[in-house]
Write an enzyme that holds these catalytic residues in place. Structure first.
Site, PDB file in Angstrom:
ATOM      1  N   ALA A  22       0.864  -1.178   0.000  1.00  0.00           N
ATOM      2  CA  ALA A  22       0.000   0.000   0.000  1.00  0.00           C
ATOM      3  C   ALA A  22       0.900   1.227   0.000  1.00  0.00           C
ATOM      4  O   ALA A  22       2.058   1.165   0.430  1.00  0.00           O
ATOM      5  CB  ALA A  22      -0.890  -0.036   1.239  1.00  0.00           C
ATOM      6  N   GLY A  40       0.673  -4.894   0.968  1.00  0.00           N
ATOM      7  CA  GLY A  40      -0.460  -5.071   0.053  1.00  0.00           C
ATOM      8  C   GLY A  40      -0.075  -5.750  -1.254  1.00  0.00           C
ATOM      9  O   GLY A  40      -0.920  -6.360  -1.904  1.00  0.00           O
ATOM     10  N   GLU A  94      -0.073  -9.329  -0.357  1.00  0.00           N
ATOM     11  CA  GLU A  94      -1.474  -9.728  -0.164  1.00  0.00           C
ATOM     12  C   GLU A  94      -2.207  -9.895  -1.497  1.00  0.00           C
ATOM     13  O   GLU A  94      -3.107 -10.723  -1.623  1.00  0.00           O
ATOM     14  CB  GLU A  94      -2.177  -8.702   0.744  1.00  0.00           C
ATOM     15  CG  GLU A  94      -1.618  -8.737   2.161  1.00  0.00           C
ATOM     16  CD  GLU A  94      -2.040  -7.550   3.001  1.00  0.00           C
ATOM     17  OE1 GLU A  94      -1.618  -6.414   2.676  1.00  0.00           O
ATOM     18  OE2 GLU A  94      -2.799  -7.735   3.963  1.00  0.00           O
ATOM     19  N   GLU A 119       4.247  -4.615   7.675  1.00  0.00           N
ATOM     20  CA  GLU A 119       3.354  -3.614   8.267  1.00  0.00           C
ATOM     21  C   GLU A 119       3.609  -3.309   9.739  1.00  0.00           C
ATOM     22  O   GLU A 119       3.484  -2.161  10.158  1.00  0.00           O
ATOM     23  CB  GLU A 119       1.885  -4.049   8.089  1.00  0.00           C
ATOM     24  CG  GLU A 119       1.366  -3.890   6.671  1.00  0.00           C
ATOM     25  CD  GLU A 119       1.563  -5.113   5.797  1.00  0.00           C
ATOM     26  OE1 GLU A 119       2.425  -5.958   6.113  1.00  0.00           O
ATOM     27  OE2 GLU A 119       0.849  -5.229   4.789  1.00  0.00           O
TER      28      GLU A 119
HETATM   29  N1  CAA Z   1       4.601   3.311  -0.569  1.00  0.00           N
HETATM   30  C1  CAA Z   1       5.003   4.480  -1.162  1.00  0.00           C
HETATM   31  N2  CAA Z   1       6.175   4.616  -1.798  1.00  0.00           N
HETATM   32  C2  CAA Z   1       6.998   3.548  -1.845  1.00  0.00           C
HETATM   33  C3  CAA Z   1       6.647   2.322  -1.264  1.00  0.00           C
HETATM   34  C4  CAA Z   1       5.396   2.222  -0.606  1.00  0.00           C
HETATM   35  N3  CAA Z   1       4.932   1.088  -0.074  1.00  0.00           N
HETATM   36  N4  CAA Z   1       7.676   1.472  -1.462  1.00  0.00           N
HETATM   37  C5  CAA Z   1       8.606   2.132  -2.148  1.00  0.00           C
HETATM   38  N5  CAA Z   1       8.205   3.397  -2.378  1.00  0.00           N
HETATM   39  C6  CAA Z   1       8.935   4.446  -3.094  1.00  0.00           C
HETATM   40  C7  CAA Z   1      10.053   5.027  -2.240  1.00  0.00           C
HETATM   41  O1  CAA Z   1       9.557   5.999  -1.352  1.00  0.00           O
HETATM   42  C8  CAA Z   1      10.950   5.586  -3.290  1.00  0.00           C
HETATM   43  O2  CAA Z   1      10.418   6.810  -3.717  1.00  0.00           O
HETATM   44  P1  CAA Z   1      11.414   8.073  -4.010  1.00  0.00           P
HETATM   45  O3  CAA Z   1      12.312   7.617  -5.153  1.00  0.00           O
HETATM   46  O4  CAA Z   1      10.481   9.164  -4.403  1.00  0.00           O
HETATM   47  O5  CAA Z   1      12.189   8.316  -2.761  1.00  0.00           O
HETATM   48  C9  CAA Z   1      10.822   4.600  -4.444  1.00  0.00           C
HETATM   49  O6  CAA Z   1       9.604   3.898  -4.196  1.00  0.00           O
HETATM   50  C10 CAA Z   1      11.946   3.600  -4.479  1.00  0.00           C
HETATM   51  O7  CAA Z   1      12.035   2.963  -3.207  1.00  0.00           O
HETATM   52  P2  CAA Z   1      13.410   2.863  -2.383  1.00  0.00           P
HETATM   53  O8  CAA Z   1      14.324   4.017  -2.705  1.00  0.00           O
HETATM   54  O9  CAA Z   1      13.042   2.688  -0.942  1.00  0.00           O
HETATM   55  O10 CAA Z   1      14.010   1.522  -3.006  1.00  0.00           O
HETATM   56  P3  CAA Z   1      15.005   0.517  -2.283  1.00  0.00           P
HETATM   57  O11 CAA Z   1      15.428  -0.435  -3.350  1.00  0.00           O
HETATM   58  O12 CAA Z   1      16.062   1.221  -1.513  1.00  0.00           O
HETATM   59  O13 CAA Z   1      14.093  -0.274  -1.216  1.00  0.00           O
HETATM   60  C11 CAA Z   1      12.143  -1.477  -0.478  1.00  0.00           C
HETATM   61  C12 CAA Z   1      13.085  -1.129  -1.664  1.00  0.00           C
HETATM   62  C13 CAA Z   1      12.890  -2.329   0.538  1.00  0.00           C
HETATM   63  C14 CAA Z   1      10.977  -2.257  -1.072  1.00  0.00           C
HETATM   64  C15 CAA Z   1      11.654  -0.183   0.195  1.00  0.00           C
HETATM   65  O14 CAA Z   1      11.179   0.713  -0.811  1.00  0.00           O
HETATM   66  C16 CAA Z   1      10.546  -0.383   1.178  1.00  0.00           C
HETATM   67  O15 CAA Z   1      10.800  -0.840   2.284  1.00  0.00           O
HETATM   68  N6  CAA Z   1       9.294  -0.021   0.813  1.00  0.00           N
HETATM   69  C17 CAA Z   1       8.150  -0.095   1.699  1.00  0.00           C
HETATM   70  C18 CAA Z   1       7.631  -1.510   1.834  1.00  0.00           C
HETATM   71  C19 CAA Z   1       6.498  -1.563   2.842  1.00  0.00           C
HETATM   72  O16 CAA Z   1       6.660  -1.242   4.000  1.00  0.00           O
HETATM   73  N7  CAA Z   1       5.316  -1.996   2.379  1.00  0.00           N
HETATM   74  C20 CAA Z   1       4.147  -2.148   3.198  1.00  0.00           C
HETATM   75  C21 CAA Z   1       3.244  -0.940   3.030  1.00  0.00           C
HETATM   76  S1  CAA Z   1       1.931  -0.936   4.188  1.00  0.00           S
HETATM   77  C22 CAA Z   1       0.752  -1.977   3.522  1.00  0.00           C
HETATM   78  O17 CAA Z   1       0.921  -2.579   2.480  1.00  0.00           O
HETATM   79  C23 CAA Z   1      -0.523  -2.064   4.344  1.00  0.00           C
HETATM   80  C24 CAA Z   1      -1.442  -3.132   3.922  1.00  0.00           C
HETATM   81  O18 CAA Z   1      -1.452  -4.237   4.424  1.00  0.00           O
HETATM   82  C25 CAA Z   1      -2.454  -2.870   2.925  1.00  0.00           C
END
Ligand code: CAA
Length: 259
Positions: free
Chosen positions: A65, A110, A113, A133
């Site tokens: 998400a 998500g 999921e 999460e």
């Molecule tokens: N939401 C919004 N933006 C996201 C994102 C997310 N879930 N995941 C990645 N991005 C964005 C980053 O902010 C970044 O944007 P910018 O270039 O503008 O800074 C871009 O995507 C690239 O990401 P990274 O620079 O972080 O890439 P990385 O290779 O260094 O890391 C990663 C990759 C480990 C996947 C890292 O991006 C990360 O941890 N992302 C979040 C994952 C996460 O926590 N997901 C769960 C979300 S909550 C959810 O899903 C709730 C639910 O149950 C419905």
């Protein structure tokens, strides 16, 4: 149909849906969820489409998400977002056509999921699958707390949810979280080949089998058997059942018409 964050292609009887917001690792914002919902309805409505494959553009399947989008949500907004995600994923389960997740990279939150709502998961060796999460102060809300334990058991699901540990394709295969793990360059071909095998079978029977498995899961064994019998009897009302059995007796290949 031209989408902002999604590519929808048809190859024969297979729809290939690519989540296409690679700069944000295909994070599932409102636009992407809305477009995916539209694509799922296209799959459901198009008689020519028998199977759908979902994958992601770039290095992620979907990184979850959209954290930026939801970071300041109040509980009412959060509820609406959860309902949007949950409703879409439930719809994927209810469409009587198989969905295959081709997991090319990060499938987190998500995104993970979404793969769980699909019928079959194929991972590349580059896949990283997890539920991060609780590291964000929430817990999986697009069905992960319910589908992950059903797929891999409570103990492993709780470990993944509580620790947020990501598993690679091989470990996911060993856990039963994915059906197959293949080299990245083979991922789409493998998923499309499986989709084409499924598409060559009697489509209504495949759809009824999906419905039977999914609905049978929710009820006791006697009611599940009743669903199975009713759906299998329904298959006898199709032209494809007559074609499949007559072709066998006549020692020829069946030609299914989705009728
Ligand atoms: N939401 C919004 N933006 C996201 C994102 C997310 N879930 N995941 C990645 N991005 C964005 C980053 O902010 C970044 O944007 P910018 O270039 O503008 O800074 C871009 O995507 C690239 O990401 P990274 O620079 O972080 O890439 P990385 O290779 O260094 O890391 C990663 C990759 C480990 C996947 C890292 O991006 C990360 O941890 N992302 C979040 C994952 C996460 O926590 N997901 C769960 C979300 S909550 C959810 O899903 C709730 C639910 O149950 C419905």
């Amino acid at each position: 149909m031209v989408y902002e964050n999604l590519i929808y292609e048809k190859q024969g009887h297979v729809a290939l849906i690519t989540l296409n917001r690679p700069k944000a690792l295909n994070a599932l914002n409102d636009v992407l969820l809305t477009e995916l919902a539209d694509a799922v309805e296209m799959v459901a409505a198009d008689e020519d489409v028998r199977v759908a494959v979902i994958t992601g553009a770039g290095k992620a399947f979907a990184a979850g998400a959209d954290i930026d989008y939801m970071k300041d949500f109040n509980p009412i907004q959060a509820q609406s977002y959860m309902e949007q995600g949950q409703g879409l994923y439930r719809r994927i389960e209810k469409v009587r056509k198989p969905f295959i997740a081709a997991i090319n990279g990060f499938a987190l939150g998500g995104g993970c999921e979404l793969t769980l709502a699909c019928d079959i998961r194929i991972a590349s060796t580059k896949a990283k699958i997890g539920l991060p999460e609780v590291g964000l102060g929430i817990f999986p809300g697009f069905g992960g707390t319910q589908r992950m334990p059903r797929l891999i058991g409570d103990g492993l699901a709780k470990e993944l949810i509580f620790t947020t540990r990501q598993v690679n394709g091989q470990e996911a295969k060993e856990m039963g979280l994915v059906n197959q793990v293949v080299e990245p360059e083979e991922l789409i071909n493998t998923a499309m080949a499986m989709a084409n095998v499924i598409a060559s079978k009697a489509p209504i029977a495949v759809g009824l089998a999906k419905d039977t498995i999914n609905r049978g899961r929710q009820v006791d064994i006697d009611d599940a058997m009743s669903i199975e019998a009713a759906n299998d009897c329904l298959a006898f009302s199709t032209e494809d059942q007559k074609e499949g059995m007559h072709a066998f007796v006549e020692k020829r290949s069946p030609v299914f018409k989705n009728k």
